[in-house]
Design a protein around this motif. Structure first.
Motif, PDB file in Angstrom:
ATOM      1  N   SER A  40      -9.609  27.345 -15.975  1.00  0.00           N
ATOM      2  CA  SER A  40      -8.375  28.122 -15.876  1.00  0.00           C
ATOM      3  C   SER A  40      -7.502  27.589 -14.738  1.00  0.00           C
ATOM      4  CB  SER A  40      -8.707  29.602 -15.639  1.00  0.00           C
ATOM      5  OG  SER A  40      -9.403  29.755 -14.412  1.00  0.00           O
ATOM      6  N   LYS A  41      -6.270  28.061 -14.654  1.00  0.00           N
ATOM      7  CA  LYS A  41      -5.346  27.605 -13.615  1.00  0.00           C
ATOM      8  C   LYS A  41      -5.855  27.964 -12.219  1.00  0.00           C
ATOM      9  CE  LYS A  41      -1.173  27.769 -16.458  1.00  0.00           C
ATOM     10  NZ  LYS A  41       0.189  28.342 -16.599  1.00  0.00           N
ATOM     11  N   ALA A  42      -6.395  29.178 -12.078  1.00  0.00           N
ATOM     12  CA  ALA A  42      -6.923  29.592 -10.775  1.00  0.00           C
ATOM     13  C   ALA A  42      -8.117  28.739 -10.369  1.00  0.00           C
ATOM     14  CB  ALA A  42      -7.308  31.066 -10.804  1.00  0.00           C
ATOM     15  N   GLY A  43      -8.988  28.423 -11.345  1.00  0.00           N
ATOM     16  CA  GLY A  43     -10.142  27.592 -11.028  1.00  0.00           C
ATOM     17  C   GLY A  43      -9.768  26.179 -10.627  1.00  0.00           C
ATOM     18  N   VAL A  44      -8.810  25.594 -11.353  1.00  0.00           N
ATOM     19  CA  VAL A  44      -8.353  24.247 -11.007  1.00  0.00           C
ATOM     20  C   VAL A  44      -7.702  24.231  -9.629  1.00  0.00           C
ATOM     21  CG1 VAL A  44      -6.762  22.394 -11.680  1.00  0.00           C
ATOM     22  CG2 VAL A  44      -8.113  23.570 -13.422  1.00  0.00           C
ATOM     23  N   TRP A  45      -6.923  25.273  -9.314  1.00  0.00           N
ATOM     24  CA  TRP A  45      -6.264  25.348  -8.001  1.00  0.00           C
ATOM     25  C   TRP A  45      -7.280  25.484  -6.880  1.00  0.00           C
ATOM     26  CZ3 TRP A  45      -5.938  29.213  -4.260  1.00  0.00           C
ATOM     27  CH2 TRP A  45      -4.993  28.985  -3.259  1.00  0.00           C
ATOM     28  N   CYS A  46      -8.306  26.304  -7.092  1.00  0.00           N
ATOM     29  CA  CYS A  46      -9.333  26.479  -6.057  1.00  0.00           C
ATOM     30  C   CYS A  46     -10.125  25.190  -5.844  1.00  0.00           C
ATOM     31  CB  CYS A  46     -10.276  27.615  -6.444  1.00  0.00           C
ATOM     32  SG  CYS A  46      -9.512  29.259  -6.389  1.00  0.00           S
ATOM     33  N   ARG A  47     -10.454  24.501  -6.943  1.00  0.00           N
ATOM     34  CA  ARG A  47     -11.186  23.241  -6.796  1.00  0.00           C
ATOM     35  C   ARG A  47     -10.364  22.189  -6.062  1.00  0.00           C
ATOM     36  NH1 ARG A  47     -13.372  21.401 -12.465  1.00  0.00           N
ATOM     37  NH2 ARG A  47     -11.377  22.335 -13.127  1.00  0.00           N
ATOM     38  N   SER A  48      -9.091  22.104  -6.385  1.00  0.00           N
ATOM     39  CA  SER A  48      -8.239  21.146  -5.678  1.00  0.00           C
ATOM     40  C   SER A  48      -8.076  21.511  -4.205  1.00  0.00           C
ATOM     41  CB  SER A  48      -6.866  21.079  -6.353  1.00  0.00           C
ATOM     42  OG  SER A  48      -6.219  22.345  -6.301  1.00  0.00           O
ATOM     43  N   LEU A  49      -7.996  22.807  -3.912  1.00  0.00           N
ATOM     44  CA  LEU A  49      -7.882  23.245  -2.514  1.00  0.00           C
ATOM     45  C   LEU A  49      -9.138  22.901  -1.728  1.00  0.00           C
ATOM     46  CD1 LEU A  49      -6.159  24.776  -0.421  1.00  0.00           C
ATOM     47  CD2 LEU A  49      -7.298  26.879  -1.157  1.00  0.00           C
ATOM     48  N   VAL A  50     -10.302  23.147  -2.313  1.00  0.00           N
ATOM     49  CA  VAL A  50     -11.561  22.824  -1.626  1.00  0.00           C
ATOM     50  C   VAL A  50     -11.689  21.321  -1.441  1.00  0.00           C
ATOM     51  CG1 VAL A  50     -14.076  22.871  -1.864  1.00  0.00           C
ATOM     52  CG2 VAL A  50     -12.729  24.907  -2.406  1.00  0.00           C
ATOM     53  N   SER A  51     -11.268  20.561  -2.422  1.00  0.00           N
ATOM     54  CA  SER A  51     -11.325  19.106  -2.297  1.00  0.00           C
ATOM     55  C   SER A  51     -10.405  18.605  -1.195  1.00  0.00           C
ATOM     56  CB  SER A  51     -10.945  18.471  -3.634  1.00  0.00           C
ATOM     57  OG  SER A  51     -10.931  17.064  -3.532  1.00  0.00           O
ATOM     58  N   ASP A  52      -9.202  19.177  -1.081  1.00  0.00           N
ATOM     59  CA  ASP A  52      -8.282  18.767  -0.016  1.00  0.00           C
ATOM     60  C   ASP A  52      -8.847  19.093   1.359  1.00  0.00           C
ATOM     61  OD1 ASP A  52      -6.582  17.864  -1.955  1.00  0.00           O
ATOM     62  OD2 ASP A  52      -5.312  19.673  -1.953  1.00  0.00           O
ATOM     63  N   TYR A  53      -9.409  20.287   1.523  1.00  0.00           N
ATOM     64  CA  TYR A  53      -9.994  20.650   2.814  1.00  0.00           C
ATOM     65  C   TYR A  53     -11.202  19.771   3.136  1.00  0.00           C
ATOM     66  CZ  TYR A  53      -7.199  24.770   3.891  1.00  0.00           C
ATOM     67  OH  TYR A  53      -6.173  25.603   4.251  1.00  0.00           O
ATOM     68  N   LYS A  54     -11.983  19.436   2.143  1.00  0.00           N
ATOM     69  CA  LYS A  54     -13.142  18.568   2.364  1.00  0.00           C
ATOM     70  C   LYS A  54     -12.702  17.187   2.818  1.00  0.00           C
ATOM     71  CE  LYS A  54     -17.201  16.766  -0.034  1.00  0.00           C
ATOM     72  NZ  LYS A  54     -17.944  16.717  -1.325  1.00  0.00           N
ATOM     73  N   GLU A  55     -11.661  16.666   2.192  1.00  0.00           N
ATOM     74  CA  GLU A  55     -11.160  15.357   2.583  1.00  0.00           C
ATOM     75  C   GLU A  55     -10.548  15.390   3.984  1.00  0.00           C
ATOM     76  OE1 GLU A  55     -10.561  11.303   2.068  1.00  0.00           O
ATOM     77  OE2 GLU A  55     -11.700  12.743   0.856  1.00  0.00           O
ATOM     78  N   ALA A  56      -9.840  16.478   4.296  1.00  0.00           N
ATOM     79  CA  ALA A  56      -9.243  16.599   5.635  1.00  0.00           C
ATOM     80  C   ALA A  56     -10.317  16.681   6.711  1.00  0.00           C
ATOM     81  CB  ALA A  56      -8.343  17.823   5.689  1.00  0.00           C
ATOM     82  N   CYS A  57     -11.370  17.441   6.460  1.00  0.00           N
ATOM     83  CA  CYS A  57     -12.463  17.536   7.437  1.00  0.00           C
ATOM     84  C   CYS A  57     -13.162  16.193   7.620  1.00  0.00           C
ATOM     85  CB  CYS A  57     -13.459  18.600   7.001  1.00  0.00           C
ATOM     86  SG  CYS A  57     -12.807  20.287   7.025  1.00  0.00           S
ATOM     87  N   ARG A  58     -13.333  15.467   6.538  1.00  0.00           N
ATOM     88  CA  ARG A  58     -13.966  14.157   6.643  1.00  0.00           C
ATOM     89  C   ARG A  58     -13.107  13.201   7.475  1.00  0.00           C
ATOM     90  NH1 ARG A  58     -14.130   9.265   4.098  1.00  0.00           N
ATOM     91  NH2 ARG A  58     -12.333   9.827   2.823  1.00  0.00           N
ATOM     92  N   GLU A  59     -11.778  13.246   7.281  1.00  0.00           N
ATOM     93  CA  GLU A  59     -10.890  12.393   8.061  1.00  0.00           C
ATOM     94  C   GLU A  59     -10.893  12.790   9.539  1.00  0.00           C
ATOM     95  OE1 GLU A  59      -7.088  12.588   6.287  1.00  0.00           O
ATOM     96  OE2 GLU A  59      -7.642  11.450   4.494  1.00  0.00           O
ATOM     97  N   ILE A  60     -10.990  14.091   9.809  1.00  0.00           N
ATOM     98  CA  ILE A  60     -11.044  14.542  11.203  1.00  0.00           C
ATOM     99  C   ILE A  60     -12.306  14.033  11.895  1.00  0.00           C
ATOM    100  CG2 ILE A  60     -11.304  16.591  12.658  1.00  0.00           C
ATOM    101  CD1 ILE A  60      -9.439  18.059  10.727  1.00  0.00           C
ATOM    102  N   VAL A  61     -13.435  14.125  11.205  1.00  0.00           N
ATOM    103  CA  VAL A  61     -14.691  13.666  11.792  1.00  0.00           C
ATOM    104  C   VAL A  61     -14.659  12.168  12.031  1.00  0.00           C
ATOM    105  CG1 VAL A  61     -17.166  13.432  11.376  1.00  0.00           C
ATOM    106  CG2 VAL A  61     -15.999  15.573  10.838  1.00  0.00           C
ATOM    107  N   LEU A  62     -14.147  11.411  11.059  1.00  0.00           N
ATOM    108  CA  LEU A  62     -14.075   9.964  11.221  1.00  0.00           C
ATOM    109  C   LEU A  62     -13.106   9.575  12.338  1.00  0.00           C
ATOM    110  CD1 LEU A  62     -14.088   8.804   7.481  1.00  0.00           C
ATOM    111  CD2 LEU A  62     -15.975   8.750   9.122  1.00  0.00           C
ATOM    112  N   GLY A  63     -11.951  10.290  12.432  1.00  0.00           N
ATOM    113  CA  GLY A  63     -11.010   9.995  13.506  1.00  0.00           C
ATOM    114  C   GLY A  63     -11.560  10.326  14.881  1.00  0.00           C
ATOM    115  N   ALA A  64     -12.289  11.447  14.990  1.00  0.00           N
ATOM    116  CA  ALA A  64     -12.897  11.804  16.278  1.00  0.00           C
ATOM    117  C   ALA A  64     -13.992  10.817  16.664  1.00  0.00           C
ATOM    118  CB  ALA A  64     -13.459  13.214  16.202  1.00  0.00           C
TER     119      ALA A  64
END
Length: 264
Positions: A40-64
């Motif tokens: 559903s639209k809500a499910g796709v939006w939640c999955r994309s949001l979790v993926s974006d946050y996961k990628e951002a956290c990974r970039e933060i850890v690598l940058g630190a």
């Protein structure tokens, strides 16, 4: 009528498509429901949001990991800002501090109060009683300023926005700054609040300044203070009386000897 015809055609087309489609194997009801929620639209939006946050956290850890000094500076700034926000004093804390300082001055005689401290506290109390003492929180710090009228006043001058306080004069109305759970101007004004400087203005210059005592003088005064509380012994009193009597006898003998010599 036209809407009914469109709806009938849609239902007919859906029925034909369902009849032409091959029969698929029946899936469990729970899995089909979960698949519908995921797609559903809500499910796709939640999955994309979790993926974006996961990628951002990974970039933060690598940058630190790649730049530890920069990460340390950022973490220090974020921690300091969070501490400032957490310890930012509010209006109730200022009123409590003002009441405490006012009580401290009230316990002193008017003759020994510091004129600066007394005048500042009296001004703040007067503005608070009139409802003109206002508080503004800026996140990291707080400001206390005075207004022309009470905010609850129904006067036209108090409610008209065109007659409100101009922002260019705001810095002249600030009375205190709150930062780190303290009100800095109030504390600075209350320094030496029990010393009336007007009492010493007529003294000479060398008497207006007093130097702190040395360590030896402090130890001597403490020792003498402790000895003053000790009880005197009877033997010591008797010895002191004998010593005084002997001194008096010697003085009397010395006075009588010249008189005898003159008579001879």
């Amino acid at each position: 009528m036209a809407s009914l015809r469109v709806a009938r055609r849609m239902f007919c087309a859906a029925a034909e498509t369902a009849a032409a489609a091959p029969a698929a194997p029946a899936a469990p009801a729970s899995s089909s429901r979960w698949e519908r929620v995921k797609n559903s639209k809500a499910g796709v939006w939640c999955r994309s949001l979790v993926s974006d946050y996961k990628e951002a956290c990974r970039e933060i850890v690598l940058g630190a990991w790649g730049r530890p000094a920069k990460a340390t500076v950022y973490l220090t700034l974020m921690g300091g800002a969070s501490a400032c926000v957490y310890t930012n004093p509010d209006q109730s804390s200022f009123e409590a501090a003002l009441l405490e300082r006012s009580n401290q001055l009230g316990l002193l005689s008017p003759w020994i109060r510091n004129a600066t401290s007394d005048g500042h506290i009296q001004n703040l109390v007067k503005l608070r009683n009139e409802g003109r003492l206002q508080h503004a929180s800026l996140g990291l710090l707080s400001l206390v300023y005075w207004a022309n009228y009470d905010t609850d006043s129904a006067l036209y001058e108090a409610q008209c926005s065109n007659l409100s306080m101009p922002w260019l004069e705001f810095h002249q109305r600030v009375l205190d700054v709150g930062f780190g759970s303290r009100w800095w101007i109030l504390d600075s004004k209350m320094r030496d609040y029990d010393v009336n400087e007007d009492e010493f203005k007529n003294l000479p210059a060398h008497m207006q300044v007093s130097s702190p005592p040395s360590v030896q003088e402090v130890e001597k005064n403490e020792r003498l203070h402790k000895e003053s509380w000790l009880a005197l012994k009877v033997e010591d009193e008797v010895k002191e009386a004998h010593v005084v009597d002997r001194k008096e006898e010697k003085v009397s003998e010395e006075q009588t000897e010249p008189a005898k010599e003159e008579q001879t």
